[in-house]
Design a protein around this motif. Sequence first.
Motif, PDB file in Angstrom:
ATOM      1  N   VAL A 118    -159.964  87.883  -3.821  1.00 52.71           N
ATOM      2  CA  VAL A 118    -160.961  87.865  -4.895  1.00 52.71           C
ATOM      3  C   VAL A 118    -160.452  86.995  -6.041  1.00 52.71           C
ATOM      4  O   VAL A 118    -161.201  86.185  -6.585  1.00 52.71           O
ATOM      5  N   ILE A 119    -159.186  87.127  -6.378  1.00 48.17           N
ATOM      6  CA  ILE A 119    -158.626  86.314  -7.466  1.00 48.17           C
ATOM      7  C   ILE A 119    -158.775  84.831  -7.139  1.00 48.17           C
ATOM      8  O   ILE A 119    -159.307  84.054  -7.936  1.00 48.17           O
ATOM      9  N   VAL A 120    -158.323  84.419  -5.961  1.00 46.27           N
ATOM     10  CA  VAL A 120    -158.359  82.997  -5.622  1.00 46.27           C
ATOM     11  C   VAL A 120    -159.804  82.494  -5.505  1.00 46.27           C
ATOM     12  O   VAL A 120    -160.117  81.378  -5.927  1.00 46.27           O
ATOM     13  N   HIS A 121    -160.704  83.307  -4.976  1.00 40.73           N
ATOM     14  CA  HIS A 121    -162.095  82.878  -4.853  1.00 40.73           C
ATOM     15  C   HIS A 121    -162.814  82.852  -6.208  1.00 40.73           C
ATOM     16  O   HIS A 121    -163.659  81.987  -6.438  1.00 40.73           O
ATOM     17  N   THR A 171    -165.721  79.823  -9.548  1.00 42.35           N
ATOM     18  CA  THR A 171    -166.331  80.029 -10.867  1.00 42.35           C
ATOM     19  C   THR A 171    -165.658  79.201 -11.956  1.00 42.35           C
ATOM     20  O   THR A 171    -166.243  79.005 -13.010  1.00 42.35           O
ATOM     21  N   GLY A 172    -164.437  78.762 -11.724  1.00 38.65           N
ATOM     22  CA  GLY A 172    -163.730  77.991 -12.734  1.00 38.65           C
ATOM     23  C   GLY A 172    -163.366  78.793 -13.973  1.00 38.65           C
ATOM     24  O   GLY A 172    -163.147  78.219 -15.038  1.00 38.65           O
ATOM     25  N   VAL A 173    -163.283  80.119 -13.858  1.00 39.01           N
ATOM     26  CA  VAL A 173    -162.974  80.949 -15.024  1.00 39.01           C
ATOM     27  C   VAL A 173    -161.559  80.680 -15.524  1.00 39.01           C
ATOM     28  O   VAL A 173    -160.677  80.289 -14.766  1.00 39.01           O
ATOM     29  N   ARG A 174    -161.380  80.896 -16.802  1.00 42.32           N
ATOM     30  CA  ARG A 174    -160.070  80.803 -17.431  1.00 42.32           C
ATOM     31  C   ARG A 174    -159.294  82.102 -17.183  1.00 42.32           C
ATOM     32  O   ARG A 174    -159.897  83.122 -16.825  1.00 42.32           O
ATOM     33  N   SER A 232    -152.364  92.625 -15.516  1.00 39.96           N
ATOM     34  CA  SER A 232    -151.890  92.069 -16.786  1.00 39.96           C
ATOM     35  C   SER A 232    -151.642  90.565 -16.679  1.00 39.96           C
ATOM     36  O   SER A 232    -151.596  89.999 -15.586  1.00 39.96           O
ATOM     37  N   ARG A 233    -151.455  89.939 -17.828  1.00 43.09           N
ATOM     38  CA  ARG A 233    -151.083  88.513 -17.854  1.00 43.09           C
ATOM     39  C   ARG A 233    -149.760  88.307 -17.120  1.00 43.09           C
ATOM     40  O   ARG A 233    -149.587  87.339 -16.397  1.00 43.09           O
ATOM     41  N   TYR A 234    -148.838  89.256 -17.318  1.00 42.12           N
ATOM     42  CA  TYR A 234    -147.556  89.177 -16.621  1.00 42.12           C
ATOM     43  C   TYR A 234    -147.763  89.286 -15.110  1.00 42.12           C
ATOM     44  O   TYR A 234    -147.154  88.547 -14.340  1.00 42.12           O
ATOM     45  N   GLY A 235    -148.628  90.197 -14.697  1.00 41.23           N
ATOM     46  CA  GLY A 235    -148.926  90.355 -13.271  1.00 41.23           C
ATOM     47  C   GLY A 235    -149.521  89.086 -12.680  1.00 41.23           C
ATOM     48  O   GLY A 235    -149.171  88.675 -11.575  1.00 41.23           O
ATOM     49  N   LEU A 236    -150.415  88.453 -13.438  1.00 42.29           N
ATOM     50  CA  LEU A 236    -151.042  87.216 -12.975  1.00 42.29           C
ATOM     51  C   LEU A 236    -150.025  86.080 -12.905  1.00 42.29           C
ATOM     52  O   LEU A 236    -150.045  85.266 -11.980  1.00 42.29           O
ATOM     53  N   PHE A 239    -148.728  74.829  -8.393  1.00 37.79           N
ATOM     54  CA  PHE A 239    -150.001  74.991  -9.085  1.00 37.79           C
ATOM     55  C   PHE A 239    -149.848  75.955 -10.249  1.00 37.79           C
ATOM     56  O   PHE A 239    -148.884  76.700 -10.343  1.00 37.79           O
ATOM     57  N   HIS A 240    -150.808  75.882 -11.135  1.00 36.96           N
ATOM     58  CA  HIS A 240    -150.976  76.856 -12.214  1.00 36.96           C
ATOM     59  C   HIS A 240    -152.462  77.199 -12.206  1.00 36.96           C
ATOM     60  O   HIS A 240    -153.263  76.523 -11.545  1.00 36.96           O
ATOM     61  N   LEU A 241    -152.848  78.245 -12.878  1.00 36.57           N
ATOM     62  CA  LEU A 241    -154.238  78.710 -12.812  1.00 36.57           C
ATOM     63  C   LEU A 241    -155.246  77.659 -13.252  1.00 36.57           C
ATOM     64  O   LEU A 241    -156.335  77.568 -12.702  1.00 36.57           O
ATOM     65  N   HIS A 242    -154.877  76.850 -14.219  1.00 34.55           N
ATOM     66  CA  HIS A 242    -155.839  75.887 -14.754  1.00 34.55           C
ATOM     67  C   HIS A 242    -156.203  74.801 -13.738  1.00 34.55           C
ATOM     68  O   HIS A 242    -157.269  74.191 -13.841  1.00 34.55           O
ATOM     69  N   ARG A 243    -155.353  74.584 -12.742  1.00 36.35           N
ATOM     70  CA  ARG A 243    -155.682  73.599 -11.696  1.00 36.35           C
ATOM     71  C   ARG A 243    -156.921  74.038 -10.923  1.00 36.35           C
ATOM     72  O   ARG A 243    -157.684  73.201 -10.447  1.00 36.35           O
TER      73      ARG A 243
END
Length: 192
Positions: free
Chosen positions: A34-37, A42-45, A117-121, A136-140
């Motif tokens: 779900v996180i990766v999809h 959706t391109g969410v931040r 949490s942010r730490y978990g992510l 990679f980082h999330l913003h990619r």
Amino acid sequence: MYKRQLSDKEVSKIISAITISTREDDFLYARDMVIVHLLLYTGVRRGELLGLRIGDIDFSTNTLFINSATSKSKKSRYIPIHYSLLVHLKSYLKLRKMRKTTCEVLIVSSKQDKPYSRYGLKAWVQKYVKLSGVSFHLHRFRHTFACKLARQSADIISIMNVMGHSTTRMTERYLRSIKSENARSFIEQMVF
């Protein structure tokens, strides 16, 4: 230095790493997919992802509500839910229910009934960078989403709105990585 968008091959490697590393834990697999999809479709931040609530999903219209309180632009918006994301959301929510998860936040810890949490992510990213071999980082994922929409011929206003940008100038910054070679198919299809 990271490249801006993920290639299809890199996305496949990340998804494969999730599949292989979570094969013993259905809940972890469902949550991580779900996180990766969500990121891909959706391109969410980061803050928007962590701020999503179950009530933000509208299955009758297949839309995802991004609350202004979690959005960098401070503007609420709706994002259509892609079929692939929809399938993963339903599977994940079913497993959450089986675990008797009561947390209102969509993405929860696999160990406790608490918001991720942010730490978990951050640990999630580090884990899958190592396992997939993809830097990679999330913003990619956000860049990947915007560029994919542009390649699918979405107009810049639609991309701007779904990304939550206040101006097209911000959106254009995401699309800079699309090379002129990518226009080949559009040019070859032109008829006068």
